[in-house]
Design a protein around this motif. Structure first.
Motif, PDB file in Angstrom:
ATOM      1  N   GLU A 148      26.707 -40.108  67.891  1.00 35.04           N
ATOM      2  CA  GLU A 148      25.327 -40.500  68.139  1.00 35.04           C
ATOM      3  C   GLU A 148      25.235 -41.226  69.470  1.00 35.04           C
ATOM      4  OE1 GLU A 148      23.712 -42.837  65.020  1.00 35.04           O
ATOM      5  OE2 GLU A 148      23.748 -41.217  63.572  1.00 35.04           O
ATOM      6  N   ALA A 149      24.098 -41.062  70.110  1.00 33.54           N
ATOM      7  CA  ALA A 149      23.810 -41.787  71.343  1.00 33.54           C
ATOM      8  C   ALA A 149      22.376 -42.276  71.263  1.00 33.54           C
ATOM      9  CB  ALA A 149      24.002 -40.892  72.553  1.00 33.54           C
ATOM     10  N   LYS A 150      22.157 -43.451  71.838  1.00 33.92           N
ATOM     11  CA  LYS A 150      20.851 -44.096  71.716  1.00 33.92           C
ATOM     12  C   LYS A 150      20.368 -44.539  73.081  1.00 33.92           C
ATOM     13  CE  LYS A 150      20.376 -48.367  69.908  1.00 33.92           C
ATOM     14  NZ  LYS A 150      20.328 -49.427  68.905  1.00 33.92           N
TER      15      LYS A 150
ATOM     16  N   LYS B 134      13.851 -32.377  65.996  1.00 34.66           N
ATOM     17  CA  LYS B 134      13.916 -31.107  66.704  1.00 34.66           C
ATOM     18  C   LYS B 134      15.180 -31.083  67.558  1.00 34.66           C
ATOM     19  CE  LYS B 134       9.207 -29.481  67.046  1.00 34.66           C
ATOM     20  NZ  LYS B 134       8.616 -30.210  66.024  1.00 34.66           N
ATOM     21  N   LYS B 135      15.590 -29.879  67.930  1.00 34.28           N
ATOM     22  CA  LYS B 135      16.702 -29.770  68.864  1.00 34.28           C
ATOM     23  C   LYS B 135      16.238 -30.277  70.224  1.00 34.28           C
ATOM     24  CE  LYS B 135      19.160 -26.101  66.598  1.00 34.28           C
ATOM     25  NZ  LYS B 135      19.814 -24.808  66.729  1.00 34.28           N
ATOM     26  N   VAL B 136      17.167 -30.806  70.990  1.00 32.47           N
ATOM     27  CA  VAL B 136      16.825 -31.433  72.269  1.00 32.47           C
ATOM     28  C   VAL B 136      16.215 -30.416  73.228  1.00 32.47           C
ATOM     29  CG1 VAL B 136      17.796 -32.581  74.278  1.00 32.47           C
ATOM     30  CG2 VAL B 136      18.510 -33.270  72.008  1.00 32.47           C
ATOM     31  N   ARG B 137      16.742 -29.213  73.240  1.00 28.84           N
ATOM     32  CA  ARG B 137      16.193 -28.177  74.122  1.00 28.84           C
ATOM     33  C   ARG B 137      14.723 -27.911  73.793  1.00 28.84           C
ATOM     34  NH1 ARG B 137      18.729 -25.050  77.335  1.00 28.84           N
ATOM     35  NH2 ARG B 137      20.751 -25.316  76.346  1.00 28.84           N
ATOM     36  N   ARG B 138      14.414 -27.802  72.505  1.00 25.63           N
ATOM     37  CA  ARG B 138      13.034 -27.565  72.074  1.00 25.63           C
ATOM     38  C   ARG B 138      12.159 -28.780  72.372  1.00 25.63           C
ATOM     39  NH1 ARG B 138       8.885 -24.606  71.794  1.00 25.63           N
ATOM     40  NH2 ARG B 138       7.640 -24.813  69.925  1.00 25.63           N
ATOM     41  N   ALA B 139      12.701 -29.974  72.231  1.00 24.66           N
ATOM     42  CA  ALA B 139      11.937 -31.198  72.510  1.00 24.66           C
ATOM     43  C   ALA B 139      11.543 -31.280  73.983  1.00 24.66           C
ATOM     44  CB  ALA B 139      12.749 -32.425  72.108  1.00 24.66           C
ATOM     45  N   PHE B 140      12.466 -30.912  74.884  1.00 23.70           N
ATOM     46  CA  PHE B 140      12.144 -30.906  76.306  1.00 23.70           C
ATOM     47  C   PHE B 140      11.057 -29.882  76.615  1.00 23.70           C
ATOM     48  CE2 PHE B 140      16.400 -32.898  77.368  1.00 23.70           C
ATOM     49  CZ  PHE B 140      15.836 -34.069  77.846  1.00 23.70           C
TER      50      PHE B 140
ATOM     51  N   TYR C  26      23.257 -29.476  76.528  1.00 22.80           N
ATOM     52  CA  TYR C  26      22.772 -30.205  75.356  1.00 22.80           C
ATOM     53  C   TYR C  26      22.261 -29.251  74.283  1.00 22.80           C
ATOM     54  CZ  TYR C  26      18.633 -29.739  78.344  1.00 22.80           C
ATOM     55  OH  TYR C  26      17.654 -29.270  79.178  1.00 22.80           O
ATOM     56  N   SER C  27      22.859 -28.063  74.203  1.00 23.08           N
ATOM     57  CA  SER C  27      22.401 -27.070  73.230  1.00 23.08           C
ATOM     58  C   SER C  27      22.734 -27.462  71.789  1.00 23.08           C
ATOM     59  CB  SER C  27      23.009 -25.704  73.548  1.00 23.08           C
ATOM     60  OG  SER C  27      24.413 -25.791  73.477  1.00 23.08           O
ATOM     61  N   ASN C  28      23.745 -28.288  71.594  1.00 18.71           N
ATOM     62  CA  ASN C  28      24.113 -28.658  70.228  1.00 18.71           C
ATOM     63  C   ASN C  28      23.704 -30.093  69.884  1.00 18.71           C
ATOM     64  OD1 ASN C  28      25.921 -29.852  71.919  1.00 18.71           O
ATOM     65  ND2 ASN C  28      27.717 -29.439  70.667  1.00 18.71           N
ATOM     66  N   LEU C  29      22.686 -30.608  70.527  1.00 18.66           N
ATOM     67  CA  LEU C  29      22.173 -31.939  70.201  1.00 18.66           C
ATOM     68  C   LEU C  29      20.808 -31.832  69.549  1.00 18.66           C
ATOM     69  CD1 LEU C  29      22.938 -34.091  73.366  1.00 18.66           C
ATOM     70  CD2 LEU C  29      24.050 -34.222  71.156  1.00 18.66           C
ATOM     71  N   LYS C  30      20.499 -32.787  68.691  1.00 17.31           N
ATOM     72  CA  LYS C  30      19.162 -32.850  68.110  1.00 17.31           C
ATOM     73  C   LYS C  30      18.690 -34.298  68.058  1.00 17.31           C
ATOM     74  CE  LYS C  30      18.712 -33.262  63.192  1.00 17.31           C
ATOM     75  NZ  LYS C  30      18.496 -32.615  61.927  1.00 17.31           N
ATOM     76  N   VAL C  31      17.377 -34.475  68.026  1.00 18.93           N
ATOM     77  CA  VAL C  31      16.780 -35.805  67.957  1.00 18.93           C
ATOM     78  C   VAL C  31      16.864 -36.252  66.498  1.00 18.93           C
ATOM     79  CG1 VAL C  31      14.713 -37.165  68.328  1.00 18.93           C
ATOM     80  CG2 VAL C  31      15.230 -35.260  69.851  1.00 18.93           C
TER      81      VAL C  31
ATOM     82  N   ASP D 176      24.906 -34.924  67.361  1.00 20.36           N
ATOM     83  CA  ASP D 176      25.387 -33.553  67.316  1.00 20.36           C
ATOM     84  C   ASP D 176      25.939 -33.200  65.943  1.00 20.36           C
ATOM     85  OD1 ASP D 176      27.620 -35.101  67.365  1.00 20.36           O
ATOM     86  OD2 ASP D 176      28.596 -34.080  69.026  1.00 20.36           O
ATOM     87  N   VAL D 177      25.774 -34.076  64.971  1.00 20.89           N
ATOM     88  CA  VAL D 177      26.271 -33.847  63.617  1.00 20.89           C
ATOM     89  C   VAL D 177      25.254 -32.994  62.857  1.00 20.89           C
ATOM     90  CG1 VAL D 177      26.934 -34.944  61.448  1.00 20.89           C
ATOM     91  CG2 VAL D 177      27.521 -36.017  63.617  1.00 20.89           C
TER      92      VAL D 177
END
Length: 130
Positions: A2-4, A27-33, A64-69, A107-108
């Motif tokens: 996790e990152a904050k 949402k996934k980070v890519r979609r959020a952007f 950042y394809s495997n990150l989510k908010v 990314d979990v």
């Protein structure tokens, strides 16, 4: 992992920022952007900046394809109290609100996106033609 990222004492109202965060949560980070780049609200650029900081804190700014908010919340900061002239010599209060924004990315439990292969579609078409 996790990152904050947090941003404190920023001059937006909590309600307006929370409307933007509702579109980004879980949402996934890519979609959020993508959502934030086309959103016609002034708080969207601010939320995008904090989200980019959270992704950078995760060390995955380039991919950042495997990150989510995971979480995104907004809290009330201190309210700046000002006065404005009112009728009959009175003063009317103005409340200038501030916010504390926190975004957590993880990314979990993220399923990697499937890549579309154009070559496979071409092979299927050629096999059907034969």
């Amino acid at each position: 992992m996790e990152a904050k990222a947090t941003a404190k004492f920023v001059r937006y109202t909590p309600r307006k920022v929370n409307q933007v965060l509702a579109l980004v949560r879980d949402k996934k980070v890519r979609r959020a952007f993508e959502v934030l780049s086309f959103l016609p609200k002034s708080a969207a650029s601010f939320v995008e900046k904090v989200l980019k900081s959270a992704v950078a804190n995760a060390g995955k700014l380039k991919d950042y394809s495997n990150l989510k908010v995971k979480e995104a919340w907004v809290g009330n900061g201190p309210t700046l109290k000002r006065m404005r002239a009112g009728s009959k010599g009175r003063s009317m209060p103005i409340k200038k609100r501030t916010v504390h924004l926190t975004i957590v990315v993880t990314d979990v439990g993220v399923i990697p996106e499937k890549t579309k292969k154009k070559a496979d579609k071409n092979k299927v078409k050629t096999q059907e033609a034969e």
